[in-house]
Design a protein around this motif. Structure first.
Motif, short mmCIF file in Angstrom:
data_model
loop_
_atom_site.label_atom_id
_atom_site.label_comp_id
_atom_site.label_asym_id
_atom_site.label_seq_id
_atom_site.Cartn_x
_atom_site.Cartn_y
_atom_site.Cartn_z
N GLY A 271 -50.20 -32.44 -11.53
CA GLY A 271 -49.58 -31.62 -10.82
C GLY A 271 -50.39 -30.67 -9.93
N ALA A 272 -51.86 -30.99 -9.77
CA ALA A 272 -52.59 -30.13 -8.88
C ALA A 272 -52.26 -29.94 -7.59
CB ALA A 272 -54.13 -30.61 -9.12
N PHE A 273 -51.41 -30.48 -6.95
CA PHE A 273 -50.96 -30.62 -5.58
C PHE A 273 -49.78 -29.49 -5.42
CE2 PHE A 273 -47.88 -33.39 -7.40
CZ PHE A 273 -46.71 -33.13 -6.51
N ILE A 274 -49.34 -28.92 -6.47
CA ILE A 274 -48.11 -27.97 -6.25
C ILE A 274 -48.67 -26.47 -6.15
CG2 ILE A 274 -46.09 -27.25 -7.69
CD1 ILE A 274 -46.18 -29.86 -9.30
N PRO A 275 -48.19 -25.67 -5.21
CA PRO A 275 -48.73 -24.41 -5.05
C PRO A 275 -48.10 -23.69 -6.31
CG PRO A 275 -47.94 -25.48 -2.89
CD PRO A 275 -47.80 -26.47 -3.99
N PRO A 276 -48.80 -22.62 -6.70
CA PRO A 276 -48.28 -21.79 -7.59
C PRO A 276 -46.86 -21.43 -7.55
CG PRO A 276 -50.57 -21.44 -7.61
CD PRO A 276 -50.13 -22.24 -6.27
N GLU A 277 -46.50 -20.44 -6.13
CA GLU A 277 -45.51 -20.22 -5.77
C GLU A 277 -44.22 -21.20 -5.95
OE1 GLU A 277 -47.72 -20.98 -2.07
OE2 GLU A 277 -48.21 -20.18 -3.85
N THR A 278 -44.60 -22.47 -5.34
CA THR A 278 -43.61 -23.54 -5.38
C THR A 278 -43.20 -23.91 -6.91
OG1 THR A 278 -44.46 -24.27 -3.46
CG2 THR A 278 -43.15 -25.87 -4.59
N TRP A 279 -44.08 -23.81 -7.80
CA TRP A 279 -43.65 -24.27 -9.20
C TRP A 279 -43.12 -22.79 -9.77
CZ3 TRP A 279 -42.78 -27.68 -12.12
CH2 TRP A 279 -42.68 -27.69 -13.67
N LYS A 280 -43.45 -21.84 -9.33
CA LYS A 280 -42.50 -20.82 -9.91
C LYS A 280 -40.97 -20.84 -9.59
CE LYS A 280 -42.66 -15.53 -10.09
NZ LYS A 280 -43.12 -14.24 -9.57
N LYS A 281 -41.05 -21.26 -8.27
CA LYS A 281 -39.34 -21.52 -7.74
C LYS A 281 -38.80 -22.70 -8.39
CE LYS A 281 -37.05 -22.15 -3.29
NZ LYS A 281 -37.33 -22.62 -1.73
#
Length: 408
Positions: A271-281
Motif C-alpha cells: 500500500g505504499a502507493f496510497i497517499p495518506p489523505e486518500t487512505w484517511k478518506k
C-alpha cells in the motif's frame, strides 16, 4: 536428414519434461491445499496444469513466439470442450467490435423470458466465450432466460479501461433490444465471476440514473474483484498460496491490465502507493475492521498502508480510480443500486472483497443476499460439468445462483 530433425525434437521433449518436473516441485513447495477441500488430488493435478500452461506461455512470450495470455487462452479453451444443449439455441454475434454469444431457450414460454448479462472471469488473461460457454448454457436452461455472454477484448492488446467499456457498451446495446430477444424488460439481471463480478459492480454503478434504459432487476457477484488497494486483508494472508488465484497471479493480472511495471509489486502489496489523505478518506470502507471476527483466523493486522512512495503513486495511482475500484463509489450512487446476491468462497484470496462490498451495500439500505461456500475456491464454477475435474462446490454455487434468479 531424419537424424537432424530428431535432435531439435529431442531437445524440445527434454525441455517440456524438465518444465513438468519443475512445475510439480513448484506446486509442492508453494501451494496450499485447503483441508476442507473435496478431492485434493484432483485439485493438485489441475494446479500443476495451470502452472505449467502459464509458465510455458511466459517462456514463449520471452522468446517472442506467442504472448502468454494468447497461449493460456488457447490451452484453456481446448483443455475442456464446450457442449451444446438441444434446449438452448446459441448464436455468435458482434455488437460493433465486441464479440458476444447469445443463449436462447428453445421452449416457448407463456410469458417473456428473463434476461441475464454474463461477464466471465479470468483477470483479462484467461477466460473466454468458449471456456464459460457451458456455464451460460446451464443458466439459460435452468432459469428460462436469454443469456448474453460478453466476450470483452483482453490482454495482451487491450488494457484499462477497455474491458469495462466493452461490457458497458454491450450491456446498453442488449438493454435497448430486449423485446427483439423476447426478454421482459423488468426481469434483467447482470451476473459475473471474479473480474466479471467486479464488472457487475462497475456496470450497475455506471447505469445509475439512466432513464432511457430498463432498470437492472438484480446484480449477482460471484467472488468479485471490487478493489485493488488493500492487499493486506485477512483472506489475502490466509489464502495467498491457494490456487487458482494466488497473490503472484493476482498482482500479475492487475499490473498487466493496468500497464504497471511488475517491479512495483511490493509497493502495491504494502500500500505504499496510497497517499495518506486518500487512505484517511477510504479507510472506513477498506479496513479489516469491516471483516467479521469469524473470518480472522490467525490474522495479525499488519501496518497498512506502508510508508508513502510518491514515485509508486505516480505509477499506480489509477488503481484508486473509482471506475476501476467500485468499492470507492459515493454513498449516493451505492444507495441507488439494484438488490444484490453475493457468492464468496472460504478458500479464496478475494473472499474479503466480497464481504467489504456486501457491507458497503447493506449500509446504504440495499437488499442483499449472500451465499458462502466453505469448500469453495476461486474460479470453481467453470469446473461444474468437467466430469473427473468437477467439484461439489462448483455445482452448489450455480444451483444457488439459479435459485436466486428464479426467486426474483
Amino acid at each position: 536428414m531424419s537424424i537432424l530433425l530428431l535432435v531439435p525434437l529431442l531437445g524440445i521433449s527434454i525441455f517440456l519434461l524438465g518444465l513438468l518436473v519443475w512445475t510439480i516441485f513448484k506446486h509442492l513447495l508453494t501451494t496450499d491445499v485447503p483441508s476442507a477441500l473435496k478431492h485434493p488430488v484432483k485439485f493438485r493435478i489441475l494446479d500443476c496444469l495451470f502452472i505449467y500452461g502459464i509458465t510455458l506461455g511466459s517462456i514463449l512470450e520471452k522468446l517472442n513466439i506467442c504472448s502468454m495470455p494468447t497461449f493460456a487462452r488457447f490451452v484453456h479453451d481446448r483443455l475442456f470442450r464446450k457442449t451444446n444443449d438441444p434446449k438452448v439455441v446459441v448464436t455468435d454475434l458482434h455488437y460493433g467490435t465486441i464479440p458476444v454469444r447469445l443463449f436462447q431457450p428453445k421452449a416457448t414460454s407463456s410469458n417473456s423470458f428473463g434476461g441475464i448479462v454474463f461477464y466471465h472471469g479470468g483477470g483479462g488473461i484467461i477466460g473466454s466465450l468458449d471456456y464459460h460457454h457451458n456455464v451460460c448454457v446451464f443458466l439459460a436452461r435452468e432459469t428460462d432466460s436469454v443469456v448474453l455472454s460478453v466476450g470483452y477484448r483482453k490482454l495482451p492488446y487491450y488494457h484499462f479501461p477497455v474491458i469495462t467499456t466493452d461490457c458497458l457498451n454491450a450491456t446498453i446495446h442488449f438493454l435497448k433490444r430486449l423485446k427483439s430477444y423476447g426478454v421482459d424488460p423488468s426481469r434483467v439481471v447482470v451476473c459475473g465471476e471474479s473480474i466479471g463480478g467486479g464488472l457487475v459492480a462497475q456496470i450497475t454503478q455506471a447505469l445509475v440514473g439512466r432513464t432511457d434504459l430498463p432498470k437492472i432487476q438484480a446484480q449477482i457477484l460471484i467472488y468479485p474483484v471490487v478493489q485493488c488497494i488493500n492487499f493486506q486483508l485477512p483472506s489475502t494472508h490466509q489464502n495467498h498460496n491457494i490456487p487458482f488465484l494466488t497473490w503472484d497471479f493476482l498482482i500479475m493480472c492487475i499490473c498487466k491490465y493496468m500497464s504497471i511495471d511488475l517491479s512495483w509489486k511490493d509497493a502495491i502489496l504494502k500500500g505504499a502507493f496510497i497517499p495518506p489523505e486518500t487512505w484517511k478518506k477510504y479507510r472506513k470502507w477498506l479496513s479489516p475492521d469491516n471483516i467479521p471476527k469469524s473470518f480472522k483466523k490467525k490474522y495479525k493486522e499488519p501496518q497498512f498502508p506502508g510508508c508513502f512512495n510518491e514515485t509508486a503513486y505516480l505509477e499506480a495511482k489509477h488503481l484508486l480510480d473509482v471506475h476501476h475500484t467500485p468499492l470507492l463509489a459515493d454513498d449516493e450512487t451505492i444507495a441507488q443500486l439494484p438488490k444484490a446476491f453475493f457468492v464468496s468462497c472460504e478458500n479464496d484470496i478475494l473472499r474479503d472483497d466480497t464481504l467489504l462490498y456486501k457491507k458497503r451495500l447493506e449500509c446504504q439500505g440495499i437488499l442483499v443476499s449472500w451465499y458462502h461456500v466453505e469448500d469453495g475456491f476461486h474460479g470453481c464454477i467453470t469446473l461444474f460439468d468437467k466430469q473427473i475435474f468437477s467439484f461439489p462446490c462448483s455445482q452448489k454455487i450455480l444451483n444457488a445462483v439459479v435459485s436466486y434468479i428464479k426467486g426474483l
